[in-house]
Write a protein that holds these residues in place. Structure first.
Motif, short mmCIF file in Angstrom:
data_model
loop_
_atom_site.label_atom_id
_atom_site.label_comp_id
_atom_site.label_asym_id
_atom_site.label_seq_id
_atom_site.Cartn_x
_atom_site.Cartn_y
_atom_site.Cartn_z
N ALA A 176 0.84 -1.20 0.00
CA ALA A 176 0.00 0.00 0.00
C ALA A 176 0.87 1.25 0.00
CB ALA A 176 -0.92 -0.01 1.22
N ILE A 177 1.98 1.21 0.75
CA ILE A 177 2.92 2.34 0.76
C ILE A 177 3.49 2.56 -0.64
CG2 ILE A 177 5.15 3.14 1.65
CD1 ILE A 177 4.47 1.58 4.26
N ILE A 178 3.88 1.47 -1.29
CA ILE A 178 4.43 1.56 -2.65
C ILE A 178 3.39 2.12 -3.61
CG2 ILE A 178 5.30 0.19 -4.58
CD1 ILE A 178 6.61 -1.66 -2.46
N ALA A 179 2.13 1.71 -3.43
CA ALA A 179 1.05 2.20 -4.29
C ALA A 179 0.85 3.70 -4.11
CB ALA A 179 -0.24 1.45 -3.98
N LEU A 180 0.92 4.19 -2.88
CA LEU A 180 0.77 5.62 -2.63
C LEU A 180 1.91 6.41 -3.29
CD1 LEU A 180 -0.40 5.37 1.07
CD2 LEU A 180 -1.72 6.39 -0.80
N ALA A 181 3.10 5.82 -3.29
CA ALA A 181 4.22 6.45 -3.99
C ALA A 181 3.97 6.45 -5.50
CB ALA A 181 5.52 5.71 -3.67
N HIS A 182 3.40 5.36 -5.99
CA HIS A 182 3.05 5.26 -7.41
C HIS A 182 2.11 6.39 -7.82
CE1 HIS A 182 1.51 3.53 -11.16
NE2 HIS A 182 0.29 3.62 -10.65
N PHE A 183 1.15 6.71 -6.94
CA PHE A 183 0.18 7.77 -7.22
C PHE A 183 0.73 9.16 -6.87
CE2 PHE A 183 -3.10 4.32 -6.52
CZ PHE A 183 -3.56 4.31 -7.83
N LYS A 184 1.93 9.21 -6.23
CA LYS A 184 2.51 10.47 -5.75
C LYS A 184 1.49 11.23 -4.89
CE LYS A 184 6.08 11.09 -9.27
NZ LYS A 184 7.18 10.79 -8.33
N ASP A 185 0.90 10.52 -3.96
CA ASP A 185 -0.18 11.04 -3.13
C ASP A 185 0.38 11.85 -1.96
OD1 ASP A 185 -2.40 11.55 -1.59
OD2 ASP A 185 -3.22 9.52 -1.72
N GLU A 186 0.42 13.16 -2.11
CA GLU A 186 0.97 14.02 -1.06
C GLU A 186 0.14 14.00 0.20
OE1 GLU A 186 2.28 17.91 -2.05
OE2 GLU A 186 3.08 17.33 -4.01
N SER A 187 -1.15 13.70 0.08
CA SER A 187 -2.00 13.66 1.27
C SER A 187 -1.62 12.50 2.20
CB SER A 187 -3.48 13.53 0.87
OG SER A 187 -3.75 12.25 0.32
N ALA A 188 -0.83 11.56 1.69
CA ALA A 188 -0.39 10.42 2.52
C ALA A 188 0.86 10.75 3.33
CB ALA A 188 -0.13 9.21 1.64
#
Length: 380
Positions: free
Chosen positions: A304-316
């Motif tokens: 899930a952490i890798i996926a958030l990096a994939h999306f470049k999700d700054e809110s995370a």
């Protein structure tokens, strides 16, 4: 009753209990498979999840003395999700592969095999049976191929004419000598789409897989994911369907036969950020029934952490910062550090440098340093 008549009764009963395909194969040694497994072992292509020795995996009589016949079964599962939730900019979602939708297929198939075994033992009390699903010694695919369930595709899946490769497989070794079914001729021909589409080039060639490169395997590991594969993961939390999705034999195949296999869309396509702080209890309650939960929450959270990096999700970032500071697991801290670097916000470098002052694990420190360097390089 002759053994041929018994076979027909078994087939009829299998339909009554919801088995979609059934086939009968000899329990002779799998000679060709044995040589292939030895080659896989020498090349280092095995995953480490395999059970038993090569001999046990290819010689049914070692598992059940006087084995004569292996009964193979297949159950079709859905390939399309109804009411699939959308992944939005504010609410990014991950994905469990199709084979992990609904109730854990191991339980479903074991119930079918247990019912089938009881039926056989009622008819032939002196016979012996041994059933297995996926985690047993025998190769489900080799048995299903010999029993005429389908052919072994270049994507290393059994492909059935009726359901494509969207089938779960199981088998039962018996001491009853029953007529064998005829294997299905290979239909892949010159098609090579699965090999060409594999994100990590894990399909070395048609029918040969380097398990250590396969995303389906990588999502189940518990250690740091090699960096070269992180970008390939996308938003996958468990498993990978690419080699099945691109297969022409799967076009239009979508079976909604078994209610227990129907996915809860919000469970198999979950929001990513809540997964990072989920408790063991809540994880088990929400995801424990999935086959994709068998390794626990740690690999899912790492993915899930890798996926958030994939999306470049700054809110995370606030959540990732908390993980980097406080999570007791080095793999989670280190992967969070990597993700902060990939998201690349203006505050990311400061967060990483602050964490570096307190970090003691060398693997995590390496991840922090690499992330800081990559962010400095990008600003040049």
């Amino acid at each position: 009753m002759s053994n041929a008549q018994l076979k027909q009764e078994i087939i009829a009963y299998s339909k009554c209990i919801g088995i979609d395909k059934i086939g009968f194969a000899s329990a002779d040694p799998f000679v060709t498979l044995k040589s292939r497994l030895k080659a896989q072992e020498e090349l280092g292509y095995q995953s480490g999840f395999e059970k038993g020795t090569i001999e046990e995996r290819t010689e049914p009589e070692l598992l059940l003395p006087e084995a004569k016949t292996i009964i193979a079964i297949a159950l079709a599962y859905p390939s399309k999700m109804k009411n699939s939730p959308k992944s939005t900019r504010d609410e990014r979602r991950g994905l469990f592969c199709r084979a992990s939708w609904g109730e854990d297929y191991h339980h479903i198939l074991r119930r079918k095999l247990e019912a089938l075994e009881n039926f056989i033992l009622e008819k032939m009390p002196d016979s012996k049976c041994l059933s297995m699903v996926d985690t047993g010694e025998l190769s489900d695919r080799a048995v299903a191929e010999r029993a005429g369930i389908g052919w072994s595709g270049k994507n290393c899946s059994i492909i059935t004419p009726e359901f494509g490769s969207y089938v779960y497989l199981g088998e039962m070794i018996t001491t009853i000598d029953m007529p064998e079914d005829t294997p299905i001729e290979d239909q892949c021909g010159s098609c090579n789409r699965c090999v060409e589409a594999c994100p990590t080039e894990a399909l070395i060639q048609g029918g040969q897989l380097d398990s250590n490169k396969c995303i389906a395997f990588l999502t189940q590991t518990k250690d740091f994911l090699p960096e070269k594969y992180r970008q390939k993961l996308g938003n996958r939390l468990y498993g990978c369907d690419t080699c099945q999705v691109v297969c022409p034999e799967n076009k239009g195949k979508d079976s909604h036969i078994h209610l227990e296999m129907e996915p809860d869309p919000h469970v198999v396509k979950p929001l990513l950020k809540p997964l990072l702080s989920i408790s063991n209890r809540d994880f088990k309650e929400s995801y424990g029934h999935l086959s994709g939960a068998w390794r626990g929450k740690k690999p899912i959270q790492r993915n899930a952490i890798i996926a958030l990096a994939h999306f470049k999700d700054e809110s995370a970032l606030p959540t990732l910062w908390e993980l980097l500071r406080k999570d007791p697991r080095p793999v989670i801290r280190g992967t969070a550090a990597w993700a902060i670097g990939k998201i690349g916000s203006s505050s990311g470098k400061k967060i990483l440098l602050e964490a570096k002052e307190h970090e003691t694990d060398q693997d995590v420190l390496n991840e922090i340093e690499l992330s800081v360097k990559s962010m400095e390089f990008e600003t040049i």
